[in-house]
Scaffold this active site. Structure first.
Site, PDB file in Angstrom:
ATOM      1  N   ALA A   1      35.178 -28.082 -33.031  1.00 51.57           N
ATOM      2  CA  ALA A   1      35.295 -27.949 -31.573  1.00 51.57           C
ATOM      3  C   ALA A   1      36.540 -27.110 -31.308  1.00 51.57           C
ATOM      4  CB  ALA A   1      35.441 -29.321 -30.946  1.00 51.57           C
TER       5      ALA A   1
ATOM      6  N   GLY B   1      33.325 -30.478 -35.335  1.00 51.27           N
ATOM      7  CA  GLY B   1      32.105 -30.225 -34.552  1.00 51.27           C
ATOM      8  C   GLY B   1      31.115 -29.319 -35.273  1.00 51.27           C
TER       9      GLY B   1
ATOM     10  N   GLU C   1      29.331 -31.582 -37.522  1.00 57.34           N
ATOM     11  CA  GLU C   1      28.533 -32.447 -36.640  1.00 57.34           C
ATOM     12  C   GLU C   1      27.283 -31.715 -36.139  1.00 57.34           C
ATOM     13  OE1 GLU C   1      32.085 -33.459 -34.327  1.00 57.34           O
ATOM     14  OE2 GLU C   1      31.549 -35.562 -34.581  1.00 57.34           O
TER      15      GLU C   1
ATOM     16  N   GLU D   1      39.244 -34.490 -38.179  1.00 59.67           N
ATOM     17  CA  GLU D   1      39.800 -34.824 -36.854  1.00 59.67           C
ATOM     18  C   GLU D   1      41.031 -35.709 -36.919  1.00 59.67           C
ATOM     19  OE1 GLU D   1      36.600 -34.613 -37.537  1.00 59.67           O
ATOM     20  OE2 GLU D   1      35.525 -33.685 -35.875  1.00 59.67           O
TER      21      GLU D   1
HETATM   22  N1  COA Z   1      39.521 -24.455 -32.605  1.00 60.39           N
HETATM   23  C1  COA Z   1      40.093 -23.357 -32.062  1.00 60.39           C
HETATM   24  N2  COA Z   1      40.426 -22.276 -32.775  1.00 60.39           N
HETATM   25  C2  COA Z   1      40.167 -22.305 -34.090  1.00 60.39           C
HETATM   26  C3  COA Z   1      39.573 -23.418 -34.725  1.00 60.39           C
HETATM   27  C4  COA Z   1      39.243 -24.516 -33.906  1.00 60.39           C
HETATM   28  N3  COA Z   1      38.636 -25.609 -34.406  1.00 60.39           N
HETATM   29  N4  COA Z   1      39.470 -23.154 -36.049  1.00 60.39           N
HETATM   30  C5  COA Z   1      39.968 -21.918 -36.230  1.00 60.39           C
HETATM   31  N5  COA Z   1      40.377 -21.402 -35.055  1.00 60.39           N
HETATM   32  C6  COA Z   1      40.997 -20.085 -34.811  1.00 60.39           C
HETATM   33  C7  COA Z   1      42.459 -20.055 -35.221  1.00 60.39           C
HETATM   34  O1  COA Z   1      43.277 -20.618 -34.228  1.00 60.39           O
HETATM   35  C8  COA Z   1      42.662 -18.574 -35.396  1.00 60.39           C
HETATM   36  O2  COA Z   1      42.761 -17.972 -34.128  1.00 60.39           O
HETATM   37  P1  COA Z   1      44.002 -16.977 -33.754  1.00 60.39           P
HETATM   38  O3  COA Z   1      43.852 -15.847 -34.722  1.00 60.39           O
HETATM   39  O4  COA Z   1      43.700 -16.603 -32.335  1.00 60.39           O
HETATM   40  O5  COA Z   1      45.240 -17.763 -33.956  1.00 60.39           O
HETATM   41  C9  COA Z   1      41.351 -18.109 -35.990  1.00 60.39           C
HETATM   42  O6  COA Z   1      40.393 -19.100 -35.631  1.00 60.39           O
HETATM   43  C10 COA Z   1      41.367 -17.980 -37.506  1.00 60.39           C
HETATM   44  O7  COA Z   1      41.755 -19.223 -38.054  1.00 60.39           O
HETATM   45  P2  COA Z   1      42.972 -19.396 -39.090  1.00 60.39           P
HETATM   46  O8  COA Z   1      43.475 -20.791 -38.989  1.00 60.39           O
HETATM   47  O9  COA Z   1      43.957 -18.299 -38.920  1.00 60.39           O
HETATM   48  O10 COA Z   1      42.198 -19.176 -40.460  1.00 60.39           O
HETATM   49  P3  COA Z   1      42.602 -19.745 -41.902  1.00 60.39           P
HETATM   50  O11 COA Z   1      41.739 -19.053 -42.881  1.00 60.39           O
HETATM   51  O12 COA Z   1      44.070 -19.672 -42.095  1.00 60.39           O
HETATM   52  O13 COA Z   1      42.208 -21.313 -41.873  1.00 60.39           O
HETATM   53  C11 COA Z   1      40.778 -23.190 -41.357  1.00 60.39           C
HETATM   54  C12 COA Z   1      40.860 -21.702 -41.743  1.00 60.39           C
HETATM   55  C13 COA Z   1      39.322 -23.507 -41.051  1.00 60.39           C
HETATM   56  C14 COA Z   1      41.259 -24.053 -42.524  1.00 60.39           C
HETATM   57  C15 COA Z   1      41.681 -23.440 -40.117  1.00 60.39           C
HETATM   58  O14 COA Z   1      41.324 -22.497 -39.110  1.00 60.39           O
HETATM   59  C16 COA Z   1      41.531 -24.816 -39.508  1.00 60.39           C
HETATM   60  O15 COA Z   1      42.057 -25.778 -40.041  1.00 60.39           O
HETATM   61  N6  COA Z   1      40.823 -24.945 -38.346  1.00 60.39           N
HETATM   62  C17 COA Z   1      40.696 -26.167 -37.628  1.00 60.39           C
HETATM   63  C18 COA Z   1      39.711 -27.095 -38.320  1.00 60.39           C
HETATM   64  C19 COA Z   1      39.619 -28.420 -37.569  1.00 60.39           C
HETATM   65  O16 COA Z   1      40.546 -29.177 -37.482  1.00 60.39           O
HETATM   66  N7  COA Z   1      38.430 -28.658 -37.010  1.00 60.39           N
HETATM   67  C20 COA Z   1      38.155 -29.847 -36.286  1.00 60.39           C
HETATM   68  C21 COA Z   1      38.373 -29.632 -34.842  1.00 60.39           C
HETATM   69  S1  COA Z   1      38.019 -31.092 -33.918  1.00 60.39           S
END
Ligand code: COA
Length: 260
Positions: free
Chosen positions: A66, A112, A115, A135
């Site tokens: 999400a 999400g 999910e 989460e």
């Molecule tokens: N919500 C909003 N933005 C998200 C996102 C999310 N769940 N997951 C990734 N993004 C965005 C990042 O903020 C970034 O945007 P920006 O360039 O504008 O800052 C872009 O996507 C790329 O992500 P980034 O974190 O730079 O890539 P990465 O390769 O370093 O890491 C992940 C990849 C998936 C490990 C990391 O993005 C992450 O942990 N995301 C969140 C996962 C999460 O907690 N999901 C559950 C949400 S309830």
């Protein structure tokens, strides 16, 4: 229909629905959830579409969750509303579609994203995929059905461990857990999904609808899945597809199902 966050393509009775925010790793913001909801409803009501494949755009992510940027300042009431609305407009909707839905998990399927994949009727993953419900690292729990569907799919103990540790698992581990049905290379993922979908499309659409209803009934509180199976089994006997399928067998030919 024009969408900003998703792409819908269809051919050979199959629709491929691609979540298209690759620079945000296809995170589900409210606009994307609304578009997905509209698209799924339209495909369910499109008589030409007999199976749907859902995937994410780019090489990196199916859906990374999400959209955290959208909800990080929400209060209690807004949090509850976010989850309730999500269940209703997308996650339960997908689960209850009578058109088969396959998730093609082509990279990160987190929060999400996992999910959404779990709401689909079954899942395939590419060998680079990472799946998890992280989460609790954000101080929240899965709110789009994850606590329920993960336990249904992998068992309570594994769901407890995955959710409490917030660890991502590999595609191979997901295969071992039964969370995905097949693992392929990223290049072969969509084609493999399509091959499976084309096998489904050859069969009776009305029988498939009944099968989805009966299987889902077993996971619905207060509903007796065995009774739903009996009712749906009986209903099939009144359909043109049943007449065609059984007659084709007797006449030693392939059935051409009218889908009625
Ligand atoms: N919500 C909003 N933005 C998200 C996102 C999310 N769940 N997951 C990734 N993004 C965005 C990042 O903020 C970034 O945007 P920006 O360039 O504008 O800052 C872009 O996507 C790329 O992500 P980034 O974190 O730079 O890539 P990465 O390769 O370093 O890491 C992940 C990849 C998936 C490990 C990391 O993005 C992450 O942990 N995301 C969140 C996962 C999460 O907690 N999901 C559950 C949400 S309830």
């Amino acid at each position: 229909m024009n969408y900003n966050n998703i792409i819908v393509e269809s051919a050979d009775h199959l629709a491929v629905l691609t979540i298209n925010r690759p620079d945000q790793l296809n995170a589900l913001n409210s606009a994307t959830i609304a578009e997905l909801s509209t698209a799924f409803k339209a495909l369910e009501n499109d008589g030409e579409i007999k199976a749907i494949i859902v995937t994410g755009s780019g090489q990196k992510a199916f859906v990374a969750g999400a959209d955290i940027k959208e909800f990080y300042q929400f209060d209690v009431a807004q949090g509850k509303e976010l989850a309730a609305k999500g269940h209703e407009t997308l996650f339960n909707l997908v689960q209850d579609l009578t058109t088969p839905v396959i998730a093609a998990v082509n990279g990160f399927a987190l929060g999400g994203g996992l999910e959404l994949a779990m709401s689909c009727h079954f899942r395939l993953a590419s060998d680079n995929a990472k799946l998890g419900l992280p989460e609790v690292t954000l101080g929240v729990i899965p709110g789009y059905g994850g606590t329920q569907r993960l336990a249904q799919l992998v068992g309570k103990g594994r769901a407890m461990e995955m959710i409490m540790t917030a660890q991502m698992i590999s595609a191979e581990e997901a295969l071992r857990f039964g969370l995905v049905n097949h693992v392929t290379t990223q290049e072969e993922l969509l084609d493999t999904c399509k091959q499976i979908a084309l096998k489904i499309v050859k069969n009776s659409p009305v029988a498939i609808k009944s099968a989805i209803k009966a299987i889902n009934a077993g996971y619905t509180d207060g509903v007796n899945g065995f009774q739903v199976e009996i009712d749906e089994f009986g209903t099939c006997f009144g359909t043109e597809d049943f007449k065609e399928g059984t007659t084709a067998f007797i006449e030693k030919r392939k059935a051409a199902f009218p889908g009625k």
